[in-house]
Design an enzyme around this catalytic site. Structure first.
Site, PDB file in Angstrom:
ATOM      1  N   SER A   1      39.008  42.232  -5.493  1.00  0.00           N
ATOM      2  CA  SER A   1      37.856  41.556  -6.105  1.00  0.00           C
ATOM      3  C   SER A   1      38.224  40.920  -7.439  1.00  0.00           C
ATOM      4  CB  SER A   1      36.745  42.580  -6.357  1.00  0.00           C
ATOM      5  OG  SER A   1      36.305  43.068  -5.126  1.00  0.00           O
TER       6      SER A   1
ATOM      7  N   ASP B   1       7.889  -1.176  11.093  1.00  0.00           N
ATOM      8  CA  ASP B   1       7.138  -0.041  10.546  1.00  0.00           C
ATOM      9  C   ASP B   1       6.313   0.687  11.602  1.00  0.00           C
ATOM     10  OD1 ASP B   1       5.388  -2.087  11.011  1.00  0.00           O
ATOM     11  OD2 ASP B   1       4.470  -2.078   9.030  1.00  0.00           O
TER      12      ASP B   1
ATOM     13  N   SER C   1      43.000  43.766  -7.822  1.00  0.00           N
ATOM     14  CA  SER C   1      41.719  43.285  -8.364  1.00  0.00           C
ATOM     15  C   SER C   1      41.893  42.739  -9.769  1.00  0.00           C
ATOM     16  CB  SER C   1      40.724  44.441  -8.449  1.00  0.00           C
ATOM     17  OG  SER C   1      40.413  44.852  -7.166  1.00  0.00           O
TER      18      SER C   1
ATOM     19  N   ARG D   1       0.805  -1.230   0.000  1.00  0.00           N
ATOM     20  CA  ARG D   1       0.000   0.000   0.000  1.00  0.00           C
ATOM     21  C   ARG D   1       0.839   1.281   0.000  1.00  0.00           C
ATOM     22  NH1 ARG D   1      -3.787  -0.673   4.813  1.00  0.00           N
ATOM     23  NH2 ARG D   1      -2.384  -2.356   5.375  1.00  0.00           N
TER      24      ARG D   1
ATOM     25  N   ASN E   1       1.315   2.259   6.901  1.00  0.00           N
ATOM     26  CA  ASN E   1       0.932   1.364   5.807  1.00  0.00           C
ATOM     27  C   ASN E   1       0.862   2.058   4.459  1.00  0.00           C
ATOM     28  OD1 ASN E   1       0.498  -1.211   7.169  1.00  0.00           O
ATOM     29  ND2 ASN E   1      -1.017  -0.022   8.321  1.00  0.00           N
TER      30      ASN E   1
ATOM     31  N   ASN F   1      40.990  39.375   3.950  1.00  0.00           N
ATOM     32  CA  ASN F   1      39.821  39.902   3.270  1.00  0.00           C
ATOM     33  C   ASN F   1      39.775  39.328   1.862  1.00  0.00           C
ATOM     34  OD1 ASN F   1      37.634  42.170   3.529  1.00  0.00           O
ATOM     35  ND2 ASN F   1      38.436  42.193   1.435  1.00  0.00           N
TER      36      ASN F   1
ATOM     37  N   GLU G   1      -7.324 -12.562  15.198  1.00  0.00           N
ATOM     38  CA  GLU G   1      -7.168 -11.668  14.055  1.00  0.00           C
ATOM     39  C   GLU G   1      -8.532 -11.135  13.609  1.00  0.00           C
ATOM     40  OE1 GLU G   1      -4.027 -10.608  12.526  1.00  0.00           O
ATOM     41  OE2 GLU G   1      -3.968 -11.152  14.618  1.00  0.00           O
TER      42      GLU G   1
ATOM     43  N   GLN H   1      13.968 -14.251   5.199  1.00  0.00           N
ATOM     44  CA  GLN H   1      12.745 -15.061   5.144  1.00  0.00           C
ATOM     45  C   GLN H   1      12.455 -15.251   3.660  1.00  0.00           C
ATOM     46  OE1 GLN H   1       9.053 -13.165   6.215  1.00  0.00           O
ATOM     47  NE2 GLN H   1       8.118 -15.079   6.863  1.00  0.00           N
TER      48      GLN H   1
ATOM     49  N   LYS I   1      34.395  24.705   0.080  1.00  0.00           N
ATOM     50  CA  LYS I   1      34.501  23.232   0.067  1.00  0.00           C
ATOM     51  C   LYS I   1      35.888  22.846   0.540  1.00  0.00           C
ATOM     52  CE  LYS I   1      36.356  20.607  -2.405  1.00  0.00           C
ATOM     53  NZ  LYS I   1      37.089  19.810  -3.370  1.00  0.00           N
TER      54      LYS I   1
HETATM   55  C1  UD1 Z   1      -0.193  -8.275  12.821  1.00  0.00           C
HETATM   56  C2  UD1 Z   1      -0.834  -9.120  13.917  1.00  0.00           C
HETATM   57  C3  UD1 Z   1      -2.065  -8.380  14.450  1.00  0.00           C
HETATM   58  C4  UD1 Z   1      -1.661  -7.016  14.956  1.00  0.00           C
HETATM   59  C5  UD1 Z   1      -0.928  -6.235  13.856  1.00  0.00           C
HETATM   60  C6  UD1 Z   1      -0.369  -4.950  14.409  1.00  0.00           C
HETATM   61  C7  UD1 Z   1      -0.397 -11.431  13.254  1.00  0.00           C
HETATM   62  C8  UD1 Z   1      -0.981 -12.657  12.697  1.00  0.00           C
HETATM   63  N1  UD1 Z   1      -1.224 -10.388  13.346  1.00  0.00           N
HETATM   64  O1  UD1 Z   1      -1.116  -8.205  11.756  1.00  0.00           O
HETATM   65  O2  UD1 Z   1      -2.660  -9.118  15.489  1.00  0.00           O
HETATM   66  O3  UD1 Z   1      -2.783  -6.306  15.413  1.00  0.00           O
HETATM   67  O4  UD1 Z   1       0.172  -6.997  13.349  1.00  0.00           O
HETATM   68  O5  UD1 Z   1       0.222  -4.196  13.382  1.00  0.00           O
HETATM   69  O6  UD1 Z   1       0.745 -11.433  13.653  1.00  0.00           O
HETATM   70  N2  UD1 Z   1       6.131  -9.828   8.241  1.00  0.00           N
HETATM   71  C9  UD1 Z   1       7.217 -10.533   7.803  1.00  0.00           C
HETATM   72  N3  UD1 Z   1       7.023 -11.744   7.224  1.00  0.00           N
HETATM   73  C10 UD1 Z   1       5.797 -12.288   7.064  1.00  0.00           C
HETATM   74  C11 UD1 Z   1       4.683 -11.547   7.503  1.00  0.00           C
HETATM   75  C12 UD1 Z   1       4.878 -10.326   8.099  1.00  0.00           C
HETATM   76  O7  UD1 Z   1       8.344 -10.097   7.949  1.00  0.00           O
HETATM   77  O8  UD1 Z   1       5.715 -13.400   6.541  1.00  0.00           O
HETATM   78  C13 UD1 Z   1       6.337  -8.541   8.865  1.00  0.00           C
HETATM   79  C14 UD1 Z   1       5.746  -7.393   8.078  1.00  0.00           C
HETATM   80  O9  UD1 Z   1       6.703  -6.859   7.173  1.00  0.00           O
HETATM   81  C15 UD1 Z   1       5.396  -6.400   9.190  1.00  0.00           C
HETATM   82  C16 UD1 Z   1       5.078  -7.291  10.381  1.00  0.00           C
HETATM   83  O10 UD1 Z   1       5.680  -8.541  10.108  1.00  0.00           O
HETATM   84  O11 UD1 Z   1       6.493  -5.595   9.538  1.00  0.00           O
HETATM   85  C17 UD1 Z   1       3.586  -7.451  10.614  1.00  0.00           C
HETATM   86  O12 UD1 Z   1       3.016  -8.097   9.515  1.00  0.00           O
HETATM   87  P1  UD1 Z   1       1.641  -7.689   8.895  1.00  0.00           P
HETATM   88  O13 UD1 Z   1       1.356  -8.527   7.715  1.00  0.00           O
HETATM   89  O14 UD1 Z   1       1.579  -6.224   8.707  1.00  0.00           O
HETATM   90  O15 UD1 Z   1       0.669  -8.133  10.067  1.00  0.00           O
HETATM   91  P2  UD1 Z   1      -0.801  -7.655  10.270  1.00  0.00           P
HETATM   92  O16 UD1 Z   1      -1.673  -8.347   9.337  1.00  0.00           O
HETATM   93  O17 UD1 Z   1      -0.848  -6.177  10.293  1.00  0.00           O
HETATM   94 CA    CA Z   2       0.726  -4.306   9.830  1.00  0.00          CA
END
Ligand code: UD1
Ligand code: CA
Length: 474
Positions: free
Chosen positions: A415, A113, A433, A27, A236, A386, A164, A85, A360
């Site tokens: 100058s 974030d 100058s 987003r 986001n 000067n 969730e 990951q 510089k």
């Molecule tokens: C998650 C929580 C939710 C909480 C919310 C707060 C879970 C299942 N849900 O939801 O309860 O209210 O955060 O913001 O945990 N990320 C990875 N790898 C992945 C998935 C996510 O690194 O496979 C990272 C994302 O980049 C992000 C963070 O984990 O920084 C959270 O992931 P995101 O998908 O935003 O979780 P939410 O659905 O917002």
């Molecule tokens: Ca999130």
């Protein structure tokens, strides 16, 4: 605000941090990975890693995926360790990717974030975790509009589960206590429970949130540690990014005002968190001060200046529209308007750099003046020199190398003079100058290097012989 760098908090257990940052951030509508976006001048992920280090984390592991190479460049110099990951299968899978098996003590899990969290918030969270003697704790906040956040489900006040929003019933959605996405766990408990998390939910993902119920089933102690709203605030989209930048700049302006800095218009002041400013200094509107800038007391920075990683000693005045970068300005020097001080320059005590003057890699001596329209590069200018309007050091030669100009104490540069470097002008020298100086000038000498003036009396341009002679010296 307490200075965490000076006094690291002490916890009874070792603290390690895992930062989840593998997501693209669709987003954001940007090719840049979400956590690389800058909030108040600093990429979000760098803020998080720095804070984790500041509160005394032993290891800070950053889970990376999208934009891995860029994230590495941002976090590794700060001591963050990247763990990849490979495919994003949910928050529990992300934590697993951080390979926590070799971690001991406490593991604090953060999102990359959430830029509004303060280091003090983090310390509070870890202390509450310790005090509660929990095995696993989730950090919760109360929100008026909990939207898509996971809900904290309690029974008789006791934490039962995190549900969730996508998996929640109509009743559960009414709960205002939400999961901020931050957790603390004892390392051994985290490692016991992670493999037990399954992906049987609405999104087919491995939810870290399941860890609460699993811990309870195993007879462990779980809890929800409450934190202010800002802890839950995640970026986001670009609007939320701008919103958090504004909040951080306001927060910094407030802190500076509490410390006795005069901020003329806090809503239009852009000062990085890392900047230090002394009491009774005055910051006018539309000023941007960045990096590790240190401004001593009694300085004035007028409107529309950009100052990056500069040191301003006491009583320095920077007039409007000036640009300073990685430089040192000594006591009571005056710059601008429209001064440009480039890296590795030092402007001496009570010196004056006027409008449209660029420096510089220059050491510009105490009490010296360059008032107007001048370029000085790779130069050492002595004291009380000067520099006349329109002076240029010709530092860049046809061999594409840079050469130095030295001008001794007390010299007077007329100058419109050019110095073809490498060149050395002695003390108390005078340069006429309009000179193009190509040879060294000794102490106390006068040097003039310009075409002699030709005067043709009763001159008639119509005569062909006259036209010819005007193009000659004489
Ligand atoms: C998650 C929580 C939710 C909480 C919310 C707060 C879970 C299942 N849900 O939801 O309860 O209210 O955060 O913001 O945990 N990320 C990875 N790898 C992945 C998935 C996510 O690194 O496979 C990272 C994302 O980049 C992000 C963070 O984990 O920084 C959270 O992931 P995101 O998908 O935003 O979780 P939410 O659905 O917002
Ligand atoms: Ca999130």
């Amino acid at each position: 605000m307490t200075n965490l760098k000076a006094n690291k908090p002490s916890f009874s257990l070792e603290l390690n941090v895992i930062v989840l940052a593998a997501g693209k951030g669709t987003r954001m509508s940007s090719p840049l990975p979400k956590v690389a976006h800058p909030v108040a001048g600093t990429p979000m992920i760098q803020r998080v890693v720095r804070q984790a280090k500041d509160i005394g984390a032993k290891e800070v592991r950053v889970v990376v995926g999208y934009g891995e190479a860029l994230i590495r460049q941002l976090v590794e110099p700060l001591g963050g360790i990247c763990k990849v990951q490979t495919s994003q299968q949910g928050t529990a899978d992300a934590v697993r990717s951080a390979q926590p098996q070799d971690l001991t003590g406490m593991v604090l899990i953060l999102n990359g974030d959430h830029p509004l969290i303060t280091a003090e918030d983090l310390v509070g969270i870890v202390k509450d975790f310790e005090q509660g003697s929990y095995d696993v704790a989730v950090v919760s906040s109360i929100l008026n509009q909990p939207k898509s956040y996971g809900r904290i489900v309690r029974s008789g006040g006791e934490l039962q589960a995190i549900v969730e929003a996508k998996d929640a019933s109509h009743e559960t959605l009414k709960i205002q206590e939400v999961n901020t996405g931050i957790y603390v766990a004892r390392a051994e408990v985290l490692n016991q429970l992670l493999p037990k998390i399954k992906s049987n939910n609405a999104q087919g993902e491995y939810y870290l949130t399941d860890i609460i119920e699993l811990c309870k089933q195993d007879g462990g102690s779980v809890g929800a540690v409450k934190a202010p709203k800002r802890v839950s605030f995640g970026v986001n989209n670009q609007q939320e990014l701008a919103q958090s930048t504004r909040i951080l700049y306001r927060r910094k302006a407030k802190q500076l005002m509490d410390d006795g800095v005069v901020i003329v218009d806090p809503a239009n002041t852009y000062i990085d968190e890392s900047v230090e400013i002394g009491q009774a200094s005055v910051i006018y509107p539309n000023v941007m001060i960045r990096g590790n800038t240190k401004i001593a007391p009694y300085c004035v920075v007028e409107s529309s200046c950009v100052i990056s990683s500069a040191q301003l000693d006491e009583g320095v005045i920077v007039k409007a529209m000036s640009h300073l970068e990685n430089c040192i300005i000594r006591e009571r020097a005056e710059l601008g308007p429209y001064a440009r001080i480039r890296p590795e320059s030092e402007v001496g005590k009570e010196a004056r750099i006027g409008n449209f003057v660029e420096l510089k890699k220059v050491k510009f001596g105490e009490g010296s003046k360059a008032g107007h329209l001048t370029y000085l590069g790779d130069a050492e200018i002595g004291k009380n020199v000067n520099i006349g309007c329109g002076t240029i050091t010709c530092n860049y030669a046809a061999d594409k190398k840079k050469y130095r100009t030295e001008i001794g104490d007390g010299s007077f540069i007329g100058s419109d003079s050019q110095f073809v470097a490498p060149i050395k002008i002695g003390k108390n020298a005078i340069i006429g100058s309009g000179s193009t100086i190509t040879k060294d000038v000794p102490d106390n000498a006068l040097a003039v290097a310009r075409g002699k003036q030709v005067v043709k009396e009763n001159y008639k341009p119509s005569s062909p012989s006259n036209l010819k002679t005007t193009s000659l010296e004489n």
